[in-house]
Design a protein around this motif. Structure first.
Motif, mmCIF file in Angstrom:
data_model
loop_
_atom_site.group_PDB
_atom_site.id
_atom_site.type_symbol
_atom_site.label_atom_id
_atom_site.label_comp_id
_atom_site.label_asym_id
_atom_site.label_seq_id
_atom_site.Cartn_x
_atom_site.Cartn_y
_atom_site.Cartn_z
ATOM 1 N N ALA A 76 0.830 -1.211 0.000
ATOM 2 C CA ALA A 76 0.000 0.000 0.000
ATOM 3 C C ALA A 76 0.862 1.259 0.000
ATOM 4 N N VAL A 77 1.905 1.270 0.826
ATOM 5 C CA VAL A 77 2.782 2.444 0.889
ATOM 6 C C VAL A 77 3.571 2.584 -0.410
ATOM 7 N N THR A 78 4.001 1.464 -0.983
ATOM 8 C CA THR A 78 4.711 1.503 -2.264
ATOM 9 C C THR A 78 3.805 2.080 -3.355
ATOM 10 N N ALA A 79 2.558 1.652 -3.387
ATOM 11 C CA ALA A 79 1.611 2.181 -4.376
ATOM 12 C C ALA A 79 1.427 3.692 -4.201
ATOM 13 N N ALA A 80 1.313 4.133 -2.962
ATOM 14 C CA ALA A 80 1.174 5.577 -2.693
ATOM 15 C C ALA A 80 2.425 6.329 -3.142
ATOM 16 N N GLY A 81 3.589 5.771 -2.850
ATOM 17 C CA GLY A 81 4.838 6.408 -3.276
ATOM 18 C C GLY A 81 4.952 6.497 -4.780
ATOM 19 N N PHE A 82 4.574 5.419 -5.470
ATOM 20 C CA PHE A 82 4.622 5.444 -6.928
ATOM 21 C C PHE A 82 3.600 6.431 -7.499
#
Length: 100
Positions: A76-82
Motif C-alpha cells: 500500500a505504501v509503495t503504491a502511494a509512493g509510486f
C-alpha cells in the motif's frame, strides 16, 4: 522475531533501503538546488517507497506483525509512493507544456 527470514532477503532489503535513500537524497538535493516542485514530489515519492519498506520490515521483525500484514502495508505504501512519483512526472510534463 517473526519467523525465519532468508539472509538473501535481508541483504536485498538492505540494498533497497540504501539505494532508495540515495535516490531520495539526490532528488531532494536537486529540488533544493533548482527550486523545482516536481523534483520535490519525486523525492517525496521515493522517500515514501523507501520508508514504507523499512516500516514493513520493522513491523514484521520487531513488532510481530504477520508477514501477510507487513506485506499488505508495504504494498500500500509503495503504491502511494509510486503515485507521488507519477504525479511528479506529470507535473513536470505539464509545466513544460505550459511554457514554465
Amino acid at each position: 522475531m517473526n519467523g525465519q527470514i532468508s539472509p538473501i532477503v535481508v541483504g536485498l532489503k538492505t540494498v533497497t533501503l540504501l539505494l532508495g535513500g540515495l535516490i531520495t537524497y539526490f532528488a531532494a538535493k536537486a529540488a533544493s538546488k533548482t527550486g523545482s516542485r516536481s523534483l520535490t514530489y519525486l523525492a517525496v515519492g521515493f522517500g515514501t517507497v523507501t520508508f514504507g519498506s523499512l516500516l514493513a520490515g520493522v513491523a514484521d521483525q520487531l513488532f510481530g506483525f504477520s508477514v501477510g500484514t507487513a506485506l499488505l502495508f508495504e504494498t500500500a505504501v509503495t503504491a502511494a509512493g509510486f503515485a507521488v512519483i507519477a504525479y511528479s512526472l506529470y507535473a513536470s510534463d505539464r509545466a513544460a507544456s505550459l511554457g514554465r
